[in-house]
Design an enzyme around this catalytic site. Structure first.
Site, short mmCIF file in Angstrom:
data_model
loop_
_atom_site.label_atom_id
_atom_site.label_comp_id
_atom_site.label_asym_id
_atom_site.label_seq_id
_atom_site.Cartn_x
_atom_site.Cartn_y
_atom_site.Cartn_z
N GLU A 77 27.33 66.51 93.80
CA GLU A 77 26.87 67.65 93.00
C GLU A 77 25.49 68.10 93.43
O GLU A 77 25.18 69.30 93.37
CB GLU A 77 26.88 67.28 91.51
CG GLU A 77 28.25 66.88 90.97
CD GLU A 77 29.29 67.97 91.15
OE1 GLU A 77 28.90 69.16 91.22
OE2 GLU A 77 30.48 67.63 91.25
N HIS A 89 25.95 70.52 96.29
CA HIS A 89 26.31 71.86 95.81
C HIS A 89 25.08 72.60 95.31
O HIS A 89 24.84 73.77 95.68
CB HIS A 89 27.33 71.76 94.66
CG HIS A 89 28.71 71.40 95.09
ND1 HIS A 89 29.37 72.05 96.11
CD2 HIS A 89 29.58 70.46 94.62
CE1 HIS A 89 30.57 71.53 96.26
NE2 HIS A 89 30.73 70.56 95.37
N THR A 123 42.38 90.47 76.49
CA THR A 123 41.43 91.58 76.40
C THR A 123 41.62 92.44 75.15
O THR A 123 40.81 93.32 74.89
CB THR A 123 41.55 92.48 77.65
OG1 THR A 123 42.92 92.83 77.84
CG2 THR A 123 41.04 91.75 78.88
N GLY A 143 46.20 95.07 81.49
CA GLY A 143 44.92 94.39 81.57
C GLY A 143 45.09 92.90 81.57
O GLY A 143 46.19 92.37 81.34
N PRO A 144 44.03 92.16 81.82
CA PRO A 144 44.10 90.69 81.84
C PRO A 144 44.47 90.14 80.48
O PRO A 144 44.33 90.82 79.45
CB PRO A 144 42.67 90.28 82.25
CG PRO A 144 42.06 91.51 82.84
CD PRO A 144 42.69 92.66 82.16
#
EC number: 3.4.24.-
Length: 700
Positions: free
Chosen positions: A485, A488, A266, A262-263
């Site tokens: 910004e 965006h 976790t 898993g990452p």
């Protein structure tokens, strides 16, 4: 096996080892005490030279008169005696209790210290205050034995009572040698034991695994939240360790190995600790890098030593963290089959499932790079079960937050469900850091409880970095960042299939971010459509296009935006089949599925022609160019909203989602812009201010 039995077994082992060490140190202390006692006895024993003994024997032929202790009187002599390591002038008399041995003459004498009389120093007289009687003395004889015969004849002629010493026993004869040898052996044993201990320079082949008892861990499944599926997968391991007969009578066997993948963050290591805490068996913990050493063969020796220790305490659990440091695929290294790492891996493979494998040892391992592991390590019989410890969903994040806020004083207005909703993609470690950041912010503001504002600010700190309020930009750069910004935010607000904009800010954060636009997904996402990827590319390109529209040139601030947009476009062409090249994958990838950056996995293009590679580049350019045209069209139509949002950012530096919606609705020429549905003749606002492009570009 019950929890009490496991703890008792380990406690008994530790108690036996402690008792053995205590016994060893007591013996060592007894030997030292004996040597000290012998030294003290010799120090308080007076040594008399052989010539002085002959004189004393000759003087003892006369009748001794203690009332006439003057120089020249019979029965005594004046000598220089070494007593207590001090050389003094003494008068020796009254020789008695003589014991004649093979190597020494012992007996008793009377001693009185002499003091000088007058100033010339040639006359000495006894000091009665210093008279000592029954003083033990010793005179060593030569090894040849002639001195012994001479002194015995002199003693007989002087009519002095004496006796021959008893022959020395084996202990008396060899006591000093035996004690010296025992002391040397004890010292050598202690030195070797210290050198062989963990962490010493000589402990090459010893395992560095740490043994934990159940009471030392103190972690159960109640402390693990947000990964309920993974917990259910490993409960069988705990149940087998507690009651193995339930499975054995049905012919089943417990998995020899459990691989947690898993990452990062976790809770893989936490889950392994919980298994050991629930099962109540010895738990050996070590890292994959603990087997790696500069000396050849050390890694394999440590693997064998680790399993030997584990077999002695079976049933038990061996937990290897970061298994990819040890178990990478063989043959991938530069040194080939003779690589030291491969020898270590071979030893691990044999120990886990070889001729001499032990079924009482369960191996657990954790990694976030399962794609790099050797296939022989992952086959059934070694790591039978692969447990995915994935990122938690919104319910899992809420459960994790409940665990971490147990010791945090929360404001009644805090809704952990909302906090879990604004933290998609966060893992357990991120959520623990978020709670800690929120508590620190509340303490810094002198608040009595942690509120939602602190959690919102904590999310921004974790995702975007710390605010750099001391980083002062000039007005031209600040204006350029504001337009960047705003571009965006405006395009993200206008396009479909985009995450809602939560906040727009021109306050520098982190290492290089001079501003940021924060979008928060409305829920957990597992798939992305082609239109969503195209919208994401357009949002990334909106900042630099806004700069180009307003200032007629661009700055270096869009470097990261261009990199991410190009990467998405290239993956659309080469991996996802979202281009005119068709549903074909052109990339062989070894990227990690659990690392955000893909790790250091090797990526290579499949065997394709130069023409295909050229077409891929053309498709990437086409996707980027079409996205630029759509973004330019949106910003031209929404130029009034772009300018108004920029002006507001220059005033307050941060705009939240509600204010962003109000500004765009007030300045919008019509409904939300959807590509392909724009009106043909859209009028621009005639009240827009004219802005002159600054000469200074924004860097970073």
């Amino acid at each position: 096996m019950s929890s009490d039995n496991g703890s008792g077994r380990q406690g008994g082992d530790r108690g036996g080892s402690t008792g053995y060490n205590l016994l060893m140190y007591l013996g060592f202390g007894a030997i030292i005490a004996t040597l000290v006692a012998l030294y003290v006895l010799q120090m308080f024993q007076t040594s008399l030279d052989y010539t002085d003994l002959e004189r004393l024997v000759a003087a003892s032929q006369y009748e001794k008169d203690e009332s006439k202790l003057t120089a020249g009187s019979p029965g005594y002599i004046d000598v220089k005696v070494e007593a207590r390591n001090t050389l003094r002038r003494m008068r020796v008399s009254n020789l008695r209790k003589v014991e004649l041995g093979p190597t020494a003459v012992r007996g008793q004498i009377d001693l009185v210290e002499l003091k000088p009389v007058g100033t010339s120093g040639d006359r000495w007289e006894p000091d009665s205050k210093t008279l000592r009687q029954n003083v033990e003395f010793r005179t060593n004889l030569s090894d040849k034995g002639s001195n012994r015969d001479d002194i015995e004849t002199a003693i007989r002629n002087s009519n002095i009572p004496f006796r021959h010493a008893d022959p020395p026993g084996p202990w008396e004869q060899h006591s000093q040698l035996i004690i010296g040898m025992l002391l040397a052996a004890m010292l050598i044993y202690i030195v070797v034991r210290r050198l062989s201990a963990a962490g010493s320079p000589m402990s090459f082949g010893r395992s560095r695994g740490k043994l934990y008892a159940q009471e030392e861990l103190g972690i159960t499944f109640n402390d693990v939240a947000g990964i309920d599926e993974a917990v259910e997968e490993v409960r069988e391991v705990v149940d087998f360790l507690r009651s193995p007969e339930k499975y054995q009578k049905l012919g089943g066997r417990i998995p020899k190995g459990v691989l947690l993948v898993g990452p990062p963050g976790t809770g893989k290591t936490l889950l392994a600790k919980a298994i050991a805490g629930e099962a109540g068996v010895p738990f050996f913990s070590l890292s994959g890098s603990d087997f790696v050493e500069m000396f050849v063969g050390v890694g394999a020796a440590r693997v064998r030593d680790m399993f030997q220790q584990a077999e002695a305490k079976a049933p038990c659990i061996i937990f290897i963290d970061e298994l990819d440091a040890l178990g990478k695929s063989r043959g991938a290294g530069i040194m080939g089959g003779h690589d030291e790492r491969e020898q270590t891996l071979n030893a691990l493979l044999v120990e886990m499932d070889g001729f001499g494998s032990n079924s009482g040892v369960i191996v657990m391992a954790a990694t976030n790079r399962p794609e790099t592991l050797d296939p022989a390590l992952l086959r059934p019989g070694r790591f039978d079960r692969h447990v995915l410890v994935d990122r938690p969903d919104i319910k899992g994040r809420e459960d994790i937050l409940k665990v971490h806020v147990k010791n945090v004083k929360l404001d009644p207005t805090v809704d952990l469900h909302k906090v879990a909703a604004i933290t998609p993609g966060f893992v357990g470690a991120d959520l623990a850091n978020l709670v800690n950041e929120a508590a620190l912010l509340a303490a810094r503001a002198e608040k009595t409880a942690v509120g939602m504002n602190e959690f919102n600010e904590g999310v921004e700190r974790v995702t975007a970095g710390l605010e750099k309020k001391q980083r002062v930009m000039n007005e031209d750069e600040k204006l350029r960042v504001a337009y960047h910004e705003s571009g965006h935010a405006l395009v993200a607000y206008s396009l479909p299939n985009t995450d809602p904009v939560h906040k727009v800010s021109i306050i520098p954060r982190g290492l290089a971010a001079l501003g940021y636009t924060m979008q928060r997904p409305e829920g957990d996402r597992f798939l992305m459509t082609q239109s969503e990827l195209e919208s994401r590319i357009q949002v990334l390109l909106a900042g630099t296009i806004a700069e180009e529209i307003i200032f007629t040139d661009i700055s270096t601030g869009a470097q990261n935006d261009l990199e991410r947009a190009t990467d998405i476009a290239r993956r659309m062409c080469m991996e996802f089949g979202m281009s005119r090249l068709g549903r074909v994958n052109y990339r062989e990838s070894n990227r990690s599925a659990f690392l955000a950056s893909g790790g250091s996995g090797e990526e290579r293009v499949r065997s394709v022609s130069e023409q295909t590679l050229r077409e891929i580049d053309q498709e990437v350019r086409r996707i980027i160019d079409e996205s630029i045209e759509k973004v330019r069209h949106i910003l031209d139509v929404r130029r009034g909203a772009l300018v108004s949002l920029t002006n507001r950012l220059m005033e307050v530096e941060s705009v939240d989602s509600d204010e962003l919606k109000r500004i765009i609705d007030e300045t919008s020429p019509g409904p939300l812009v959807v590509p392909g549905t724009l009106p043909a003749n859209t009028m621009r606002s005639t009240t827009e201010p004219v802005i002159t492009a600054p000469a200074t570009e924004r860097s970073g």
